[in-house]
Design an enzyme around this catalytic site. Structure first.
Site, PDB file in Angstrom:
ATOM      1  N   ASP A  21      40.898  51.517  46.134  1.00 26.01           N
ATOM      2  CA  ASP A  21      40.659  51.462  44.686  1.00 26.01           C
ATOM      3  C   ASP A  21      40.777  52.828  44.027  1.00 26.01           C
ATOM      4  OD1 ASP A  21      39.565  49.322  46.093  1.00 26.01           O
ATOM      5  OD2 ASP A  21      38.175  48.820  44.486  1.00 26.01           O
ATOM      6  N   ARG A 101      23.342  56.437  43.676  1.00 22.45           N
ATOM      7  CA  ARG A 101      24.221  56.613  42.517  1.00 22.45           C
ATOM      8  C   ARG A 101      23.781  57.760  41.594  1.00 22.45           C
ATOM      9  NH1 ARG A 101      26.989  54.683  45.592  1.00 22.45           N
ATOM     10  NH2 ARG A 101      28.207  52.780  45.472  1.00 22.45           N
ATOM     11  N   ASP A 130      26.438  49.323  39.894  1.00 20.27           N
ATOM     12  CA  ASP A 130      26.795  50.719  40.133  1.00 20.27           C
ATOM     13  C   ASP A 130      27.397  51.396  38.900  1.00 20.27           C
ATOM     14  OD1 ASP A 130      25.806  50.709  42.698  1.00 20.27           O
ATOM     15  OD2 ASP A 130      27.686  50.027  43.581  1.00 20.27           O
ATOM     16  N   SER A 182      32.550  44.007  50.784  1.00 11.79           N
ATOM     17  CA  SER A 182      32.345  45.227  50.008  1.00 11.79           C
ATOM     18  C   SER A 182      31.170  45.947  50.653  1.00 11.79           C
ATOM     19  CB  SER A 182      32.039  44.853  48.552  1.00 11.79           C
ATOM     20  OG  SER A 182      31.558  46.001  47.892  1.00 11.79           O
TER      21      SER A 182
HETATM   22  N1  ARG Z   1      23.614  44.997  45.429  1.00 12.27           N
HETATM   23  C1  ARG Z   1      23.224  46.313  45.802  1.00 12.27           C
HETATM   24  C2  ARG Z   1      22.838  47.097  44.584  1.00 12.27           C
HETATM   25  O1  ARG Z   1      23.149  46.709  43.510  1.00 12.27           O
HETATM   26  C3  ARG Z   1      24.295  47.013  46.605  1.00 12.27           C
HETATM   27  C4  ARG Z   1      25.518  47.391  45.848  1.00 12.27           C
HETATM   28  C5  ARG Z   1      26.557  47.903  46.744  1.00 12.27           C
HETATM   29  N2  ARG Z   1      27.614  48.547  46.025  1.00 12.27           N
HETATM   30  C6  ARG Z   1      28.865  48.513  46.394  1.00 12.27           C
HETATM   31  N3  ARG Z   1      29.697  49.158  45.646  1.00 12.27           N
HETATM   32  N4  ARG Z   1      29.290  47.795  47.386  1.00 12.27           N
HETATM   33  O2  ARG Z   1      22.223  48.132  44.683  1.00 12.27           O
END
Ligand code: ARG
Length: 410
Positions: A21, A101, A130, A182
């Site tokens: 990506d 993040r 995110d 993912s």
């Molecule tokens: N669902 C979790 C959260 O919102 C994990 C997110 C994982 N992010 C990713 N880009 N795969 O914190």
């Protein structure tokens, strides 16, 4: 808005992972914004080849690429505060991604300022948390930063479309074209979403897990571990003093070998949808439990009740991306104040996916064996006091009973 008057190319700092990506994003951003792209890779303990990622960014057209080691700052400034605050989202999720993040965004905004980048970009999709976490933190550090989220703008709708574009642009695409999940990985956790996990009723495939052994295959001998805390922060494992990221890495290893730290959850994303996620948080799971064991001896009852009553709120605001906010900072002050006396040791036993507290001690423990004893307390507690204590607590209950049901109860 300040318009760019000169022909000078706009400079965009892109959060770069080396994956498909963000590699496509380098080329897309260059074209779309006629911009100069600088890459930013944060090392938060994901154990990926970041020098390799850097080289790939340069090959793909980035003018430069920064690699920043944020492991200790991530654990010290984000993970440990969350443990002090008992931050668990919806009862299950230790916030491994949500804490990473704002840390990445802080590091990135420092470099954006240094490089004179007026814009930043990231590879988060328009569906998740995110994007919110990245962007709220970025605005906190630079209220006039321009933020570009290619996934919310470009024409590609799927991974296969991205792959086709990458091949056409001669971006090296890894052999493993079919990416089953993912995955987001850092020193605190690994998270998995998507693919077969999208059916919340389907058990995750055994081979998906990366850092915890299947509890059924864990050693038949338990492992006991001793963790020392000072002012709510873990500082030593089995008597050995360690810095923040080394300590967490050590516990990740121990817990992973015993299958401790898996969680399979359905959670509520900030944007409004439910989502199924599977997490491995080996060391973090141990630390949360150990912290509470030490706090159980050292934290005042009402201080703990107050901290715990705020923990749901604290976790939710971290989850929603408000790490850098007046409310999180205010809450943190309270959390840290009640953690001042949390100094002591917890002993835990890890066995086939289970985690049990088997002991705790503290020099300034509030636990008083002389008072609580079933044996002769030699007058340190007068049991006759309890009668009046209960009668006064019952005063309003008795008043209510009389008012509603008359003076006697049948
Ligand atoms: N669902 C979790 C959260 O919102 C994990 C997110 C994982 N992010 C990713 N880009 N795969 O914190």
């Amino acid at each position: 808005m300040i318009e760019c008057v000169s022909e000078q190319a706009m400079k965009i700092l892109l959060a770069y992972s080396g994956g498909l990506d963000t590699s496509v994003a380098i080329i897309w951003l260059q074209k779309q914004y006629n911009a100069e792209i600088i890459g930013f890779c944060s090392d938060i303990g994901q154990e990926e080849d970041l020098e390799g990622a850097r080289a790939k960014a340069l090959r793909t057209g980035a003018k430069a690429c920064h690699v920043l080691d944020q492991r200790d700052e991530f654990v010290r400034d984000f993970v440990f505060p969350a443990i002090r605050g008992a931050a668990v989202y919806e009862g299950e999720y230790f916030l491994g991604t949500a804490l990473a993040r704002p840390c990445i965004a802080r590091g990135m905004m420092e470099i954006a300022a240094r490089e004179g980048c007026g814009a930043i970009a990231h590879g988060a999709t328009g569906k998740g948390n995110d994007q919110v976490r990245f962007e709220l933190a970025a605005y906190w550090f630079n209220p006039s930063i321009k933020i570009i989220a290619p996934w919310r703008e470009w024409e590609f709708k799927s991974r296969s479309e991205l792959m086709a574009f990458a091949t056409q642009q001669k971006i090296p695409v890894e052999a493993s074209a079919a990416k089953p999940y993912s995955i987001d990985r850092n020193i605190l956790h690994t998270s998995y979403e998507g693919g077969v996990l999208e059916d919340p009723d389907k058990e995750p495939p055994a081979e998906m897990f990366q850092r915890t052994i299947d509890p059924r295959k864990a050693p038949n001998q338990p492992r006991d571990v001793e963790i020392r805390f000072e002012k709510g922060n873990p500082v030593a494992v089995d008597g050995q003093a360690m810095g923040p990221s080394a300590l967490l890495a050590e516990l990740n290893k121990i817990a992973g070998e015993h299958g401790v730290g898996r969680a399979d959850v359905v959670e509520d994303r900030f944007v409004g949808m439910k989502s199924r996620g599977v997490y491995e948080t080996p060391g973090g799971t141990v630390l949360h439990k150990a912290h509470r064991a030490v706090a159980s001896l050292t934290m005042d009852r009402e201080a703990m009740r107050l901290r715990d009553s705020l923990a749901t709120e604290y976790a939710a605001l971290i989850y929603r991306g408000f790490w850098f906010s007046p409310e999180r900072e205010a809450l943190q002050k309270l959390i840290d104040a009640v953690n001042e006396p949390v100094t002591g040791v917890a002993r835990l036993r890890l066995f086939k996916g289970n985690l049990m507290v088997i002991g705790r001690n503290a020099a300034r423990s509030l636990y008083r064996a002389d008072i609580v004893t079933f044996e002769d307390d030699r007058g340190s507690y007068d049991q006759r006091d309890a009668g009046g204590f209960i009668r006064l607590n019952a005063l309003r209950l008795r008043t209510t009973a009389v008012a509603y049901r008359g003076s006697t109860t049948k």
